[in-house]
Design a protein around this motif. Structure first.
Motif, PDB file in Angstrom:
ATOM      1  N   UNK A 459       0.830  -1.200   0.000  1.00 54.50           N
ATOM      2  CA  UNK A 459       0.000   0.000   0.000  1.00 54.50           C
ATOM      3  C   UNK A 459       0.867   1.254   0.000  1.00 54.50           C
ATOM      4  N   UNK A 460       1.854   1.271   0.891  1.00 55.55           N
ATOM      5  CA  UNK A 460       2.750   2.427   0.954  1.00 55.55           C
ATOM      6  C   UNK A 460       3.546   2.581  -0.340  1.00 55.55           C
ATOM      7  N   UNK A 461       3.959   1.468  -0.927  1.00 50.81           N
ATOM      8  CA  UNK A 461       4.750   1.507  -2.151  1.00 50.81           C
ATOM      9  C   UNK A 461       3.944   2.071  -3.312  1.00 50.81           C
ATOM     10  N   UNK A 462       2.683   1.672  -3.437  1.00 46.97           N
ATOM     11  CA  UNK A 462       1.832   2.170  -4.519  1.00 46.97           C
ATOM     12  C   UNK A 462       1.593   3.667  -4.367  1.00 46.97           C
ATOM     13  N   UNK A 463       1.328   4.125  -3.147  1.00 48.89           N
ATOM     14  CA  UNK A 463       1.092   5.550  -2.920  1.00 48.89           C
ATOM     15  C   UNK A 463       2.339   6.364  -3.236  1.00 48.89           C
ATOM     16  N   UNK A 464       3.517   5.838  -2.874  1.00 50.25           N
ATOM     17  CA  UNK A 464       4.769   6.545  -3.156  1.00 50.25           C
ATOM     18  C   UNK A 464       5.051   6.612  -4.643  1.00 50.25           C
ATOM     19  N   UNK A 465       4.592   5.622  -5.395  1.00 50.76           N
ATOM     20  CA  UNK A 465       4.872   5.598  -6.828  1.00 50.76           C
ATOM     21  C   UNK A 465       4.117   6.690  -7.571  1.00 50.76           C
ATOM     22  N   UNK A 466       3.024   7.190  -7.002  1.00 50.85           N
ATOM     23  CA  UNK A 466       2.226   8.226  -7.662  1.00 50.85           C
ATOM     24  C   UNK A 466       2.767   9.592  -7.232  1.00 50.85           C
ATOM     25  N   UNK A 467       3.134  10.463  -8.167  1.00 47.47           N
ATOM     26  CA  UNK A 467       3.622  11.800  -7.799  1.00 47.47           C
ATOM     27  C   UNK A 467       2.597  12.539  -6.953  1.00 47.47           C
ATOM     28  N   UNK A 468       3.030  13.070  -5.814  1.00 49.24           N
ATOM     29  CA  UNK A 468       2.087  13.702  -4.895  1.00 49.24           C
ATOM     30  C   UNK A 468       1.425  14.931  -5.503  1.00 49.24           C
ATOM     31  N   UNK A 469       2.159  15.694  -6.320  1.00 48.23           N
ATOM     32  CA  UNK A 469       1.553  16.868  -6.934  1.00 48.23           C
ATOM     33  C   UNK A 469       0.478  16.470  -7.941  1.00 48.23           C
ATOM     34  N   UNK A 470       0.682  15.351  -8.630  1.00 47.74           N
ATOM     35  CA  UNK A 470      -0.341  14.868  -9.566  1.00 47.74           C
ATOM     36  C   UNK A 470      -1.602  14.477  -8.799  1.00 47.74           C
ATOM     37  N   UNK A 471      -1.414  13.762  -7.686  1.00 45.39           N
ATOM     38  CA  UNK A 471      -2.557  13.399  -6.842  1.00 45.39           C
ATOM     39  C   UNK A 471      -3.280  14.652  -6.352  1.00 45.39           C
ATOM     40  N   UNK A 472      -2.493  15.647  -5.936  1.00 43.90           N
ATOM     41  CA  UNK A 472      -3.086  16.865  -5.399  1.00 43.90           C
ATOM     42  C   UNK A 472      -3.885  17.617  -6.456  1.00 43.90           C
ATOM     43  N   UNK A 473      -3.298  17.777  -7.639  1.00 49.62           N
ATOM     44  CA  UNK A 473      -4.004  18.485  -8.706  1.00 49.62           C
ATOM     45  C   UNK A 473      -5.286  17.743  -9.070  1.00 49.62           C
ATOM     46  N   UNK A 474      -5.202  16.435  -9.165  1.00 54.32           N
ATOM     47  CA  UNK A 474      -6.375  15.634  -9.519  1.00 54.32           C
ATOM     48  C   UNK A 474      -7.458  15.765  -8.457  1.00 54.32           C
ATOM     49  N   UNK A 475      -7.056  15.751  -7.176  1.00 54.21           N
ATOM     50  CA  UNK A 475      -8.023  15.893  -6.092  1.00 54.21           C
ATOM     51  C   UNK A 475      -8.682  17.269  -6.133  1.00 54.21           C
ATOM     52  N   UNK A 476      -7.876  18.296  -6.392  1.00 56.42           N
ATOM     53  CA  UNK A 476      -8.426  19.646  -6.401  1.00 56.42           C
ATOM     54  C   UNK A 476      -9.432  19.817  -7.528  1.00 56.42           C
ATOM     55  N   UNK A 477      -9.109  19.274  -8.707  1.00 54.10           N
ATOM     56  CA  UNK A 477     -10.031  19.384  -9.832  1.00 54.10           C
ATOM     57  C   UNK A 477     -11.260  18.500  -9.618  1.00 54.10           C
ATOM     58  N   UNK A 478     -11.031  17.294  -9.083  1.00 50.39           N
ATOM     59  CA  UNK A 478     -12.135  16.351  -8.932  1.00 50.39           C
ATOM     60  C   UNK A 478     -13.028  16.695  -7.750  1.00 50.39           C
ATOM     61  N   UNK A 479     -12.403  17.026  -6.610  1.00 45.87           N
ATOM     62  CA  UNK A 479     -13.181  17.250  -5.390  1.00 45.87           C
ATOM     63  C   UNK A 479     -13.654  18.686  -5.251  1.00 45.87           C
ATOM     64  N   UNK A 480     -13.136  19.580  -6.075  1.00 42.85           N
ATOM     65  CA  UNK A 480     -13.552  20.968  -5.984  1.00 42.85           C
ATOM     66  C   UNK A 480     -12.414  21.849  -5.538  1.00 42.85           C
ATOM     67  N   UNK A 481     -12.302  23.015  -6.170  1.00 43.98           N
ATOM     68  CA  UNK A 481     -11.214  23.942  -5.848  1.00 43.98           C
ATOM     69  C   UNK A 481     -11.400  24.466  -4.431  1.00 43.98           C
ATOM     70  N   UNK A 482     -10.323  24.468  -3.656  1.00 44.57           N
ATOM     71  CA  UNK A 482     -10.375  24.973  -2.294  1.00 44.57           C
ATOM     72  C   UNK A 482      -9.358  24.295  -1.416  1.00 44.57           C
ATOM     73  N   UNK A 483      -9.120  24.850  -0.230  1.00 43.88           N
ATOM     74  CA  UNK A 483      -8.099  24.307   0.670  1.00 43.88           C
ATOM     75  C   UNK A 483      -8.439  22.920   1.206  1.00 43.88           C
ATOM     76  N   UNK A 484      -9.718  22.577   1.302  1.00 45.11           N
ATOM     77  CA  UNK A 484     -10.082  21.260   1.809  1.00 45.11           C
ATOM     78  C   UNK A 484      -9.552  20.154   0.907  1.00 45.11           C
ATOM     79  N   UNK A 485      -9.758  20.316  -0.395  1.00 49.86           N
ATOM     80  CA  UNK A 485      -9.259  19.313  -1.335  1.00 49.86           C
ATOM     81  C   UNK A 485      -7.737  19.258  -1.321  1.00 49.86           C
ATOM     82  N   UNK A 486      -7.090  20.426  -1.175  1.00 44.06           N
ATOM     83  CA  UNK A 486      -5.629  20.445  -1.119  1.00 44.06           C
ATOM     84  C   UNK A 486      -5.085  19.700   0.081  1.00 44.06           C
TER      85      UNK A 486
END
Length: 608
Positions: A459-486
């Motif tokens: 689980x930890x290995x899979x999460x580390x393999x995904x670039x954190x900024x990519x995850x963050x941008x995707x979350x912000x666009x998908x979950x809605x712009x704002x500090x909560x998604x960030x």
């Protein structure tokens, strides 16, 4: 007097013996944990996390998936038609290899930018590291200046350098991006280079000095050969980080995979169908780059990688399947020779298979760096004719001095700073809570069996393999712009790193107390809470501070893509080319980073 009569007296004497005061490291450790817990809860409240907000987030994610599916991969085109009853019917058609070739060229230009920028940073970091290391710096003022350069370079986001240099060196191709990546990377690389210099064996350097060698000879002959392996490893690691960071550079128009992602995110329904495929391409590219980087470190340095990334794990697995007897044979031969023969062998090394291979890899690396600069084709001549007057002359609209916040006051800026800090602390607390479960269960001495350990390590290995900024941008666009998604994105992205660090810390504790408790009949839970966890707390606190530092910088960057905070104000100033406001916000960011790094340094010193 009988023995039974002496026991109460002995018990009374033991009871009167004062308990030893707790160690400073223990007090600091638990104090930091309480502080992060309190500030994290305050941040969650300040960011207005509630069941209603989570429901809204779920609705936004569902809406994003409905727009992003079906996916449109390069070489294919998805069209939508309205069928009977108003239902949409999607048709996927093959359009040829041209889009695939264009994506390939985009990947190549991205890799060339990363290689060129990182190589520039490595060259610039050598003099900075020389002045920042205590055992090589010529003067205390130089030490402070070089360390200050590193702090400032780490604090200023590379997007700021890109926008400023693009304005100064207009129509100069990829030059602004290469220089921006290089200058920002100097912050980390110079610090690691200086740490390596301070850990050298002073013997060779002192021998050169006693023989009348100059300062330059001491450095290049006595220092560099010792630190070169560490420098190569740091440079390759930074290249991996820079590849992940190119996602943000696409927001300000730097050509590459990040720019393609930004275009897809703002391309309407047709563009949204390209988002997930581009994210998958970025993830695969980062994983492959990390694997190649780890293999290069193993090949050039002759050591197994000890990093925590997916590529390092793959490289270690490949190395375990190799059986080589060359090293043992050559070592046994050399040990049988006397001192003079060993010196002669070192001076006249034979061109065996290992030396030929290493030499070829070195020249291949040089060719790759040169090829990266040639492929990006930066117009270096623009560096000597910049429009300095546009930003230096205070009478111009684009002047960088004096810095000010424009139409915003200190209350607006402080509110943005508080939002950025709240995102970082909320993400740190969220990551710490999840990692407190994943991390211990991935440790060999805590997990009940190998199946549980491998599952949570995976689980930890899979999460580390995904670039954190990519995850963050995707979350912000998908979950809605704002500090909560960030905060949510950073919290989940930090689990991969923190869980691995916690698991490693628990595996590295001395096993003597654990064995003693187990021999006394203690259960696995009692052993964990009485020995394993208390002994690993200082290391875990150090890892928490590292994650907090990383989240502070990431929260600033996420503001540029919609998470709010000081990064959002910085983006507005950059888009308007108001460089006086840009400088003001950059100074605020530098102050934040310096404050957090100073606190982290003091806490780490207390933990030793």
């Amino acid at each position: 007097m009988t023995i039974t009569a002496e026991r109460p007296a002995l018990a009374e004497r033991i009871a009167t013996v004062p308990r030893p005061a707790p160690r400073l490291s223990s007090v600091v450790s638990y104090g930091v944990i309480i502080a992060i817990l309190g500030l994290g809860v305050w941040s969650f409240i300040g960011l207005d996390y509630s069941l209603k907000s989570l429901e809204t987030t779920g609705h936004n994610i569902s809406r994003f998936l409905s727009m992003a599916l079906p996916m449109q991969w390069p070489g294919w085109n998805v069209t939508a038609e309205v069928g009977a009853g108003g239902a949409k019917i999607f048709t996927t058609t093959w359009v040829g290899f041209e889009p695939i070739w264009e994506m390939f060229l985009t990947i190549v230009i991205t890799l060339a930018l990363v290689v060129a920028g990182t190589a520039l940073a490595a060259v610039l970091s050598v003099p900075v590291a020389y002045g920042a290391a205590r055992n090589t710096t010529p003067h205390g003022l130089v030490l402070g200046l070089c360390r200050g350069i590193g702090v400032v370079a780490r604090a200023i986001p590379d997007v700021v350098f890109v926008v400023v240099f693009a304005f100064l060196w207009f129509n100069s191709g990829m030059l602004p991006a290469i220089v921006a990546v290089g200058l920002h990377s100097v912050g980390m690389i110079s610090k690691m280079f200086a740490d390596a210099i301070e850990q050298i064996d002073e013997g060779p350097r002192l021998a050169i000095r006693s023989a009348g060698g100059s300062k330059a000879q001491e450095f290049w002959s006595g220092v560099v050969p010792q630190v070169l392996p560490a420098w190569v490893a740091v440079t390759l690691h930074r290249a991996d980080i820079n590849l992940r960071g190119t996602v943000i550079l696409g927001v300000v128009g730097v050509i590459g995979v990040g720019y393609e992602l930004d275009e897809a995110l703002h391309g309407g329904p047709a563009g949204m169908r390209r988002v997930i495929p581009i994210v998958v391409i970025i993830i695969v590219l980062c994983v492959l780059f990390e694997i190649v980087s780890s293999l290069l470190r193993t090949k050039l340095l002759g050591v197994q990688p000890t990093g925590r990334g997916f590529g390092n794990a793959v490289t270690r697995a490949v190395a375990r399947n190799r059986v080589s007897t060359e090293g043992a044979t050559s070592t046994g031969t050399i040990r049988t020779q006397d001192r003079n023969a060993r010196i002669e062998a070192a001076m006249h090394r034979p061109w065996d298979r290992s030396r030929v291979s290493n030499t070829l890899w070195i020249w291949l690396g040089i060719l790759v760096v040169v090829g990266a600069f040639l492929y990006t084709a930066p117009d270096v001549t623009r560096m000597f004719s910049p429009s300095w007057n546009e930003i230096v002359d205070p009478t111009r609209d684009r002047a960088i001095w004096p810095p000010h916040f424009g139409s915003r006051g200190w209350d607006d800026v402080l509110a943005a700073v508080v939002t950025t800090i709240q995102i970082a602390f909320a993400a740190t607390l969220m990551g710490a809570i999840i990692s407190a479960v994943v991390g211990p269960l991935s440790a060999r001495n805590v997990a009940p069996n190998s199946w549980v350990r491998n599952t949570f390590r995976g689980i930890a290995l899979v999460i580390r393999a995904i670039p954190d900024l990519v995850v963050a941008i995707l979350f912000i666009i998908a979950a809605g712009i704002g500090p909560q998604a960030g905060a949510l994105a950073l919290g989940i992205g930090g689990v991969g790193l923190l869980a691995k660090l916690i698991g490693d810390s628990m595996e590295e504790v001395p096993n003597g107390p654990e064995r003693a408790l187990a021999a006394g009949g203690s259960t696995r839970t009692q052993v964990f809470f009485s020995s394993t966890m208390p002994m690993s707390v200082p290391a875990m606190v150090s890892h928490l501070m590292y994650l907090l530092e990383q989240n502070i910088r990431s929260a600033t960057l996420l503001g540029i893509v919609g998470a709010g905070g000081i990064g959002f104000l910085l983006l507005n100033a950059l888009q308007g080319r108001h460089f006086d406001e840009v400088l003001a916000y950059v100074l605020v960011i530098i102050g934040m980073v310096v404050l957090v790094e100073s606190a982290s340094i003091l806490i780490r010193r207390a933990l030793k």
